[in-house]
Design a protein around this motif. Structure first.
Motif: not given
Length: 174
Positions: A72-87, A65-70, A110-117
């Motif tokens: 950016r390991p700082d975005l991992l907690p945001l991805w994880f909480t977003t995933m849990l929330q939508y789950s 996930v960090g690699d996919a987010l360019g 998370v990628a789109a909200n942080n300028g990552i495609t």
């Protein structure tokens, strides 16, 4: 944090076994202390475990996930909480979506909200590839085996477990 979870698993297994042994021996128990301690000596019949990070080592998932987010390991907690929330939201709304679908969608958000495609296909690959081979923490099998041998029924709370179970010998324990 990982070491704390591992220590918890080890202590839980050992304390449960120790508690079962000590309570069955009845050391220094009087009629009064037995009556007072009855509620405290009730042991659960079923133990519930969450899968994510409690039983499974998500290091490979986090790297993917960090690699996919360019990178950016700082975005991992945001991805994880977003995933849990939508789950949780989809579950409460009675709209089942598996972990791969929700994880990939959260990754794209998370990628789109942080300028990552990231394409839908790349997001799915980033989630599903490591998901199919996530290992348990090294002490999990022994701890669950000890708990089961001590007479506990083990129950796993999961969405991820169905993927993981295909690749492990722990499924026989639950």
């Amino acid at each position: 944090m990982t070491n704390k979870r591992r220590a918890f698993m080890k202590k839980t297994a050992l304390l449960s076994l120790g508690g079962a042994a000590v309570s069955s021996l009845g050391f220094a128990a009087t009629a009064t202390s037995q009556a007072e301690g009855t509620a405290q000596n009730i042991r659960p019949k079923v133990l519930f475990f969450d899968v994510n990070e409690t039983l499974l080592d998500l290091t490979t998932m986090k790297k993917s996930v960090g690699d996919a987010l360019g990178g950016r390991p700082d975005l991992l907690p945001l991805w994880f909480t977003t995933m849990l929330q939508y789950s949780l939201v989809t579950t409460v709304g009675r709209q089942y979506n598996d972990f791969g679908v929700i994880g990939a969608a959260a990754l794209q958000m998370v990628a789109a909200n942080n300028g990552i495609t990231i394409s839908e296909e790349d997001a799915k690959t980033a989630i599903l590839t490591p998901l199919r081979s996530i290992p348990a923490h090294p002490e999990v099998k022994e701890a669950l085996t000890q708990l089961k041998q001590a007479g506990f029924q083990i129950s796993i709370v999961y969405k991820l477990f169905k993927y993981w179970c295909r690749n492990t010998d722990l499924k026989m324990l639950v």
